[in-house]
Design an enzyme around this catalytic site. Structure first.
Site, PDB file in Angstrom:
ATOM      1  N   ASP A   1       0.852  -1.193   0.000  1.00  0.00           N
ATOM      2  CA  ASP A   1       0.000   0.000   0.000  1.00  0.00           C
ATOM      3  C   ASP A   1       0.893   1.250   0.000  1.00  0.00           C
ATOM      4  O   ASP A   1       2.073   1.179   0.354  1.00  0.00           O
ATOM      5  CB  ASP A   1      -0.883  -0.051   1.248  1.00  0.00           C
ATOM      6  CG  ASP A   1      -1.685   1.214   1.439  1.00  0.00           C
ATOM      7  OD1 ASP A   1      -2.383   1.610   0.478  1.00  0.00           O
ATOM      8  OD2 ASP A   1      -1.611   1.810   2.529  1.00  0.00           O
TER       9      ASP A   1
ATOM     10  N   ASP B   1      -0.278   5.268   0.683  1.00  0.00           N
ATOM     11  CA  ASP B   1      -0.501   6.297   1.700  1.00  0.00           C
ATOM     12  C   ASP B   1      -0.740   5.644   3.061  1.00  0.00           C
ATOM     13  O   ASP B   1      -1.569   4.754   3.196  1.00  0.00           O
ATOM     14  CB  ASP B   1      -1.695   7.176   1.300  1.00  0.00           C
ATOM     15  CG  ASP B   1      -1.620   8.560   1.930  1.00  0.00           C
ATOM     16  OD1 ASP B   1      -0.721   8.815   2.752  1.00  0.00           O
ATOM     17  OD2 ASP B   1      -2.472   9.386   1.586  1.00  0.00           O
TER      18      ASP B   1
ATOM     19  N   ASP C   1      -1.714  -0.332   5.943  1.00  0.00           N
ATOM     20  CA  ASP C   1      -2.143   0.236   7.233  1.00  0.00           C
ATOM     21  C   ASP C   1      -3.647   0.120   7.449  1.00  0.00           C
ATOM     22  O   ASP C   1      -4.129   0.475   8.521  1.00  0.00           O
ATOM     23  CB  ASP C   1      -1.724   1.714   7.339  1.00  0.00           C
ATOM     24  CG  ASP C   1      -2.444   2.602   6.335  1.00  0.00           C
ATOM     25  OD1 ASP C   1      -2.575   2.185   5.158  1.00  0.00           O
ATOM     26  OD2 ASP C   1      -2.885   3.701   6.714  1.00  0.00           O
TER      27      ASP C   1
HETATM   28 MG   LIG Z   1      -3.050   3.170   3.305  1.00  0.00          MG
END
Ligand SMILES: [Mg+2]
Length: 262
Positions: free
Chosen positions: A7, A9, A208
């Site tokens: 991933d 961001d 995240d």
């Molecule tokens: Mg993310």
């Protein structure tokens, strides 16, 4: 060597700030010869822009070929289903370029030229007129494809409406559910797995967000590592896993915190 679906961001950078462990983690993968792919639900940027952002913000030597966006995956999905078909697009440069690159034909006025599909991503110039045009085309029989379900985006301005919030308006106005392309949909995850060319059980999905990255990784049969940065920073991991109903294989405090043997 395992492969990695990573991933962006919240995992490699946070908005315009680098996450310090990201560059050494990527350097380690390069050194080991582990294949990796950056996979993002953000449909607004082209792969070239994503790679440049990674180089400039996260200080990672990324190339456009290392990137898979939800816009590219949506374009491939429609081009595979109906090559050269006509599409009414609601989105920004990343989506429009991806649709053209996949050989799809963009229509400006769906009332005059009925499209085969409406493909919607984030569009910060979304309007009542676009909502009307999209919902009318879908009710007339066009497929409804949405790049990603994210309802909100964390930004410097706080939470702002995400692509999923625009899709919610089109769902309400058309009475139809979209085909979702981005994480946690298996559609983008399967494309990412194919691109890496490894069996899913030999690929780590790292991110995240439990509900998109980790849920998508589990659905694709991949190994999953949840990193407690980005939206997971400062939260109670047990509480988050309970409320999401999602359990990753590994929980990392940061990108260099892998369990032994992983
Ligand atoms: Mg993310």
């Amino acid at each position: 060597m395992p492969g990695y679906i990573i991933d962006l961001d919240g995992t490699l950078y946070a908005g315009t700030e680098p996450i310090p462990e990201a560059a050494p983690f990527l350097a380690k993968l390069k050194e080991e010869g582990s294949p990796y792919l950056f996979v993002t639900n953000n449909s607004s940027r082209t792969p070239e822009e994503v790679a440049r952002h990674l180089r400039e913000v996260a200080r990672i030597p990324a190339e456009p070929e290392d990137v898979l966006t939800s816009a590219q995956a949506a374009a491939r999905y429609q081009a595979d289903a109906a090559p050269g078909s006509r599409v009414y697009a609601i989105g920004e440069a990343g989506l429009l370029r991806a649709l053209k690159a996949a050989g799809l034909v963009l229509v400006d006025d769906p009332a005059a030229e009925p499209p085969d599909a409406v493909i919607q991503g984030i569009d910060r110039a979304f309007s009542y007129a676009k909502l009307h045009a999209a919902s009318a085309a879908i009710r007339a029989g066009a497929a409804f494809i949405a790049t990603n379900p994210d309802l909100q985006l964390p930004t410097e301005l706080g939470l702002t409406p995400g692509s999923g919030s625009l899709a919610a308006a089109i769902r309400a106005a058309s009475g139809r559910e979209p085909v979702w392309i981005g994480k946690p949909s298996p559609i983008i995850m399967d494309y990412a797995v194919q691109k890496l060319g490894l069996p899913p059980g030999e690929i780590w999905v790292v991110g995240d967000n439990l509900r998109t990255d980790i849920a998508g990784g589990l659905a694709a049969g991949c190994r999953t590592a949840w990193v407690l940065t980005g939206i997971a920073a400062g939260t109670d991991p047990d509480e988050q896993m309970r409320s999401a109903g999602v359990r990753p294989e590994a929980i990392l405090r940061h990108l260099l915190d892998w369990p032994d043997g992983a």
